[in-house]
Write a protein that holds these residues in place. Structure first.
Motif, PDB file in Angstrom:
ATOM      1  N   PRO A 234       0.813  -1.228   0.000  1.00  0.00           N
ATOM      2  CA  PRO A 234       0.000   0.000   0.000  1.00  0.00           C
ATOM      3  C   PRO A 234       0.839   1.268   0.000  1.00  0.00           C
ATOM      4  CG  PRO A 234      -0.887  -1.591   1.560  1.00  0.00           C
ATOM      5  CD  PRO A 234       0.440  -2.123   1.113  1.00  0.00           C
ATOM      6  N   ALA A 235       2.000   1.233   0.677  1.00  0.00           N
ATOM      7  CA  ALA A 235       2.868   2.407   0.675  1.00  0.00           C
ATOM      8  C   ALA A 235       3.414   2.676  -0.724  1.00  0.00           C
ATOM      9  CB  ALA A 235       4.012   2.214   1.672  1.00  0.00           C
ATOM     10  N   PHE A 236       3.745   1.616  -1.460  1.00  0.00           N
ATOM     11  CA  PHE A 236       4.186   1.796  -2.843  1.00  0.00           C
ATOM     12  C   PHE A 236       3.042   2.335  -3.696  1.00  0.00           C
ATOM     13  CE2 PHE A 236       7.825  -0.989  -1.908  1.00  0.00           C
ATOM     14  CZ  PHE A 236       8.812  -0.337  -2.620  1.00  0.00           C
ATOM     15  N   THR A 237       1.827   1.925  -3.385  1.00  0.00           N
ATOM     16  CA  THR A 237       0.681   2.354  -4.178  1.00  0.00           C
ATOM     17  C   THR A 237       0.500   3.870  -4.135  1.00  0.00           C
ATOM     18  OG1 THR A 237      -0.401   0.235  -3.739  1.00  0.00           O
ATOM     19  CG2 THR A 237      -1.789   2.025  -4.531  1.00  0.00           C
ATOM     20  N   ILE A 238       0.805   4.492  -3.010  1.00  0.00           N
ATOM     21  CA  ILE A 238       0.629   5.944  -2.895  1.00  0.00           C
ATOM     22  C   ILE A 238       1.895   6.702  -3.279  1.00  0.00           C
ATOM     23  CG2 ILE A 238      -1.092   5.693  -1.076  1.00  0.00           C
ATOM     24  CD1 ILE A 238       1.110   6.604   0.900  1.00  0.00           C
ATOM     25  N   ALA A 239       2.805   6.035  -3.993  1.00  0.00           N
ATOM     26  CA  ALA A 239       4.055   6.705  -4.382  1.00  0.00           C
ATOM     27  C   ALA A 239       3.781   7.945  -5.230  1.00  0.00           C
ATOM     28  CB  ALA A 239       4.960   5.735  -5.143  1.00  0.00           C
ATOM     29  N   GLY A 240       2.772   7.857  -6.102  1.00  0.00           N
ATOM     30  CA  GLY A 240       2.437   9.015  -6.916  1.00  0.00           C
ATOM     31  C   GLY A 240       1.984  10.190  -6.071  1.00  0.00           C
ATOM     32  N   VAL A 241       1.196   9.896  -5.014  1.00  0.00           N
ATOM     33  CA  VAL A 241       0.758  10.956  -4.097  1.00  0.00           C
ATOM     34  C   VAL A 241       1.955  11.540  -3.353  1.00  0.00           C
ATOM     35  CG1 VAL A 241      -0.676  11.462  -2.081  1.00  0.00           C
ATOM     36  CG2 VAL A 241      -1.491   9.876  -3.845  1.00  0.00           C
ATOM     37  N   ILE A 242       2.888  10.669  -2.959  1.00  0.00           N
ATOM     38  CA  ILE A 242       4.076  11.131  -2.249  1.00  0.00           C
ATOM     39  C   ILE A 242       4.892  12.081  -3.116  1.00  0.00           C
ATOM     40  CG2 ILE A 242       6.280  10.379  -1.282  1.00  0.00           C
ATOM     41  CD1 ILE A 242       4.863   7.823  -0.377  1.00  0.00           C
ATOM     42  N   GLY A 244       3.795  13.795  -5.622  1.00  0.00           N
ATOM     43  CA  GLY A 244       3.009  15.016  -5.768  1.00  0.00           C
ATOM     44  C   GLY A 244       3.145  15.928  -4.562  1.00  0.00           C
ATOM     45  N   ASN A 245       3.171  15.343  -3.351  1.00  0.00           N
ATOM     46  CA  ASN A 245       3.359  16.149  -2.146  1.00  0.00           C
ATOM     47  C   ASN A 245       4.720  16.823  -2.130  1.00  0.00           C
ATOM     48  OD1 ASN A 245       0.851  15.449  -1.183  1.00  0.00           O
ATOM     49  ND2 ASN A 245       1.587  13.822   0.159  1.00  0.00           N
ATOM     50  N   LEU A 246       5.735  16.113  -2.606  1.00  0.00           N
ATOM     51  CA  LEU A 246       7.077  16.696  -2.636  1.00  0.00           C
ATOM     52  C   LEU A 246       7.145  17.862  -3.611  1.00  0.00           C
ATOM     53  CD1 LEU A 246       9.304  13.482  -2.514  1.00  0.00           C
ATOM     54  CD2 LEU A 246       8.883  15.112  -0.672  1.00  0.00           C
ATOM     55  N   ILE A 247       6.535  17.694  -4.778  1.00  0.00           N
ATOM     56  CA  ILE A 247       6.561  18.767  -5.774  1.00  0.00           C
ATOM     57  C   ILE A 247       5.749  19.967  -5.293  1.00  0.00           C
ATOM     58  CG2 ILE A 247       5.914  19.410  -8.115  1.00  0.00           C
ATOM     59  CD1 ILE A 247       6.487  16.554  -8.966  1.00  0.00           C
ATOM     60  N   ALA A 248       4.551  19.697  -4.759  1.00  0.00           N
ATOM     61  CA  ALA A 248       3.719  20.790  -4.269  1.00  0.00           C
ATOM     62  C   ALA A 248       4.338  21.453  -3.044  1.00  0.00           C
ATOM     63  CB  ALA A 248       2.322  20.269  -3.936  1.00  0.00           C
ATOM     64  N   GLY A 249       4.902  20.648  -2.156  1.00  0.00           N
ATOM     65  CA  GLY A 249       5.516  21.210  -0.957  1.00  0.00           C
ATOM     66  C   GLY A 249       6.746  22.040  -1.246  1.00  0.00           C
ATOM     67  N   SER A 250       7.423  21.759  -2.355  1.00  0.00           N
ATOM     68  CA  SER A 250       8.624  22.530  -2.685  1.00  0.00           C
ATOM     69  C   SER A 250       8.283  23.994  -2.944  1.00  0.00           C
ATOM     70  CB  SER A 250       9.320  21.924  -3.906  1.00  0.00           C
ATOM     71  OG  SER A 250       8.521  22.056  -5.069  1.00  0.00           O
ATOM     72  N   VAL A 251       7.052  24.288  -3.368  1.00  0.00           N
ATOM     73  CA  VAL A 251       6.650  25.684  -3.589  1.00  0.00           C
ATOM     74  C   VAL A 251       6.754  26.463  -2.285  1.00  0.00           C
ATOM     75  CG1 VAL A 251       4.775  27.200  -4.301  1.00  0.00           C
ATOM     76  CG2 VAL A 251       5.131  25.028  -5.484  1.00  0.00           C
ATOM     77  N   VAL A 283       3.049  20.244 -16.828  1.00  0.00           N
ATOM     78  CA  VAL A 283       3.295  19.070 -17.668  1.00  0.00           C
ATOM     79  C   VAL A 283       4.481  18.277 -17.136  1.00  0.00           C
ATOM     80  CG1 VAL A 283       3.994  18.309 -19.961  1.00  0.00           C
ATOM     81  CG2 VAL A 283       2.240  20.072 -19.719  1.00  0.00           C
ATOM     82  N   PHE A 284       5.531  18.966 -16.710  1.00  0.00           N
ATOM     83  CA  PHE A 284       6.693  18.270 -16.148  1.00  0.00           C
ATOM     84  C   PHE A 284       6.292  17.470 -14.911  1.00  0.00           C
ATOM     85  CE2 PHE A 284      10.054  18.259 -12.941  1.00  0.00           C
ATOM     86  CZ  PHE A 284      11.025  17.522 -13.595  1.00  0.00           C
ATOM     87  N   GLY A 285       5.540  18.099 -13.996  1.00  0.00           N
ATOM     88  CA  GLY A 285       5.094  17.381 -12.807  1.00  0.00           C
ATOM     89  C   GLY A 285       4.199  16.204 -13.139  1.00  0.00           C
ATOM     90  N   SER A 286       3.354  16.356 -14.149  1.00  0.00           N
ATOM     91  CA  SER A 286       2.478  15.256 -14.557  1.00  0.00           C
ATOM     92  C   SER A 286       3.275  14.102 -15.143  1.00  0.00           C
ATOM     93  CB  SER A 286       1.448  15.754 -15.573  1.00  0.00           C
ATOM     94  OG  SER A 286       0.674  16.812 -15.051  1.00  0.00           O
ATOM     95  N   VAL A 287       4.304  14.417 -15.924  1.00  0.00           N
ATOM     96  CA  VAL A 287       5.159  13.369 -16.488  1.00  0.00           C
ATOM     97  C   VAL A 287       5.852  12.589 -15.376  1.00  0.00           C
ATOM     98  CG1 VAL A 287       7.253  12.964 -17.841  1.00  0.00           C
ATOM     99  CG2 VAL A 287       5.494  14.511 -18.704  1.00  0.00           C
ATOM    100  N   VAL A 288       6.360  13.307 -14.375  1.00  0.00           N
ATOM    101  CA  VAL A 288       7.001  12.633 -13.247  1.00  0.00           C
ATOM    102  C   VAL A 288       5.997  11.733 -12.527  1.00  0.00           C
ATOM    103  CG1 VAL A 288       8.112  12.987 -11.006  1.00  0.00           C
ATOM    104  CG2 VAL A 288       8.713  14.449 -12.942  1.00  0.00           C
ATOM    105  N   PHE A 289       4.793  12.230 -12.312  1.00  0.00           N
ATOM    106  CA  PHE A 289       3.740  11.448 -11.652  1.00  0.00           C
ATOM    107  C   PHE A 289       3.447  10.172 -12.431  1.00  0.00           C
ATOM    108  CE2 PHE A 289      -0.745  10.348 -11.238  1.00  0.00           C
ATOM    109  CZ  PHE A 289      -0.902  10.279  -9.861  1.00  0.00           C
ATOM    110  N   VAL A 290       3.311  10.287 -13.745  1.00  0.00           N
ATOM    111  CA  VAL A 290       2.987   9.125 -14.577  1.00  0.00           C
ATOM    112  C   VAL A 290       4.126   8.108 -14.544  1.00  0.00           C
ATOM    113  CG1 VAL A 290       2.679   8.395 -16.966  1.00  0.00           C
ATOM    114  CG2 VAL A 290       1.376  10.330 -16.091  1.00  0.00           C
ATOM    115  N   ILE A 291       5.353   8.583 -14.653  1.00  0.00           N
ATOM    116  CA  ILE A 291       6.505   7.674 -14.659  1.00  0.00           C
ATOM    117  C   ILE A 291       6.622   6.940 -13.325  1.00  0.00           C
ATOM    118  CG2 ILE A 291       9.025   7.580 -14.738  1.00  0.00           C
ATOM    119  CD1 ILE A 291       8.950   9.807 -16.804  1.00  0.00           C
ATOM    120  N   VAL A 292       6.435   7.669 -12.228  1.00  0.00           N
ATOM    121  CA  VAL A 292       6.541   7.045 -10.903  1.00  0.00           C
ATOM    122  C   VAL A 292       5.493   5.951 -10.742  1.00  0.00           C
ATOM    123  CG1 VAL A 292       6.219   7.457  -8.433  1.00  0.00           C
ATOM    124  CG2 VAL A 292       7.626   9.005  -9.775  1.00  0.00           C
ATOM    125  N   ASN A 293       4.268   6.225 -11.146  1.00  0.00           N
ATOM    126  CA  ASN A 293       3.213   5.213 -11.012  1.00  0.00           C
ATOM    127  C   ASN A 293       3.468   4.007 -11.906  1.00  0.00           C
ATOM    128  OD1 ASN A 293       0.639   6.072  -9.291  1.00  0.00           O
ATOM    129  ND2 ASN A 293       1.513   7.922 -10.177  1.00  0.00           N
TER     130      ASN A 293
END
Length: 341
Positions: A234-242, A244-251, A283-293
């Motif tokens: 389950p922790a691997f399953t939320i890797a995309g959310v993780i 996303g949190n890192l990218i959003a939190g970096s702001v 788009v860059f963040g979305s590409v990273v999200f897709v690749i991670v998942n």
């Protein structure tokens, strides 16, 4: 396998298109345009209307919205996000310059988050000391609830202004990276700890855990060799959310600590309504999200090979199976456990 990859590719394309479209629509609905923001007319500064119209025509902002959208989308498909309206630099160049700082911060924060989340979840479910278990279980909700900017300011106040152990702002070595990484890692690590702790508790009640204990395996070995491995799914399953949190939190983190990265670039671009830069970052963040998942899906068989067999059997029956198992083949393969049989 080909059908699975084709399905994942189509899903990835859909995610990228949706992210691009929603971002474009939100930016277009803002009350002003980037040329007016850049010229300062929104602040009451008198600006020549003819100059504004000339700049709008130069960047294509005088065209109908559907024309602007189609031009931006067709150029993005070719990897061309245009020129920044506020700086005049190519968008890809601006992102490339800001990327290394954010990658260093996000990578370090991810290591800290995984370490923190795993340690807290493991000891919270393993310890037999009641008060310690309650304290450890209360840490993840606290980490999620505390605002990131507030945590960053507290760390700055304590370790930069009072104790003076770490520099407050700027770029540099590990000493400049530690406080921002901790700030970014805490909420992400709290999410990991919550998911992993619940999964460990659920796994501990499975029959194969009781079988491992009955065969003489120690408490530590049952937790690390059998429970932790399958509970990590389950922790691997939320890797995309993780991610996303890192990218959003970096702001927030890069703004608090004055770091020049993608987060800071996003903040400045949104404030300037710099549509090309914002779309490029989305788009860059979305590409990273897709690749991670996609990578996570490919890693599932390494954690539990039966997931592939379950998917194959479910597809033949028209069902859906993802993750989870009630038996652990590692029990029979573990010589230290099997020796007690």
């Amino acid at each position: 396998m080909f059908g699975y990859l084709a399905s994942r590719f189509l899903q990835a394309v859909g995610v990228l298109w949706a992210a691009f479209t929603v971002s474009f629509g939100v930016l277009f609905l803002l009350p002003s345009d980037p040329v007016s923001v850049m010229a300062g007319s929104d602040n009451g500064t008198p600006v020549d209307a003819a100059a504004i119209e000339q700049l709008q025509a130069r960047y294509g902002l005088d065209q109908p919205v559907w024309v602007q959208y189609w031009n931006a989308l067709s150029n993005a498909v070719r990897g061309d996000f245009g020129i920044s309206i506020s700086t005049g630099r190519p968008v890809t160049e601006a992102i490339a310059d800001a990327l290394p700082s954010t990658l260093a911060l996000a990578s370090f924060a991810l290591v800290l988050a995984v370490t923190f989340g795993t340690v807290v979840a493991f000891f919270a479910t393993d310890t037999r000391i009641g008060w310690l278990r309650n304290v450890l279980f209360s840490l993840p909700p606290l980490g999620v609830a505390v605002p990131t900017f507030w945590m960053g300011l507290v760390l700055l106040q304590l370790f930069s202004f009072r104790v003076k152990l770490f520099p407050a702002f700027g770029e540099g070595g590990i000493e400049h990276l530690l406080l921002p990484a901790i700030t970014l890692a805490l909420p992400t690590g709290a999410v990991i700890a919550q998911v992993l702790a619940v999964s460990l508790q659920t796994t501990a009640r499975q029959p194969y855990i009781e079988a491992a204990r009955a065969k003489g395996a120690s408490r530590w070995r049952v937790q690390t060799r059998h429970a932790l491995r399958l509970s990590s799914i389950p922790a691997f399953t939320i890797a995309g959310v993780i991610v996303g949190n890192l990218i959003a939190g970096s702001v927030v983190v890069e703004t608090v600590f004055s770091r020049a990265g993608l987060g800071r670039l996003t903040q400045m671009s949104v404030m300037a309504q710099d549509i090309p830069v914002v779309l490029g970052i989305v788009v860059f963040g979305s590409v990273v999200f897709v690749i991670v998942n996609l990578v996570v899906d490919l890693f599932y068989p390494l954690i539990d090979p039966r997931i592939v067999d379950g998917r194959r059997g479910a597809s033949e029956r028209g069902e859906s199976v993802r993750g989870g198992a009630e038996t652990d083949p590692a029990i029979d393969k573990d010589p230290k456990v099997s020796a007690h049989v």
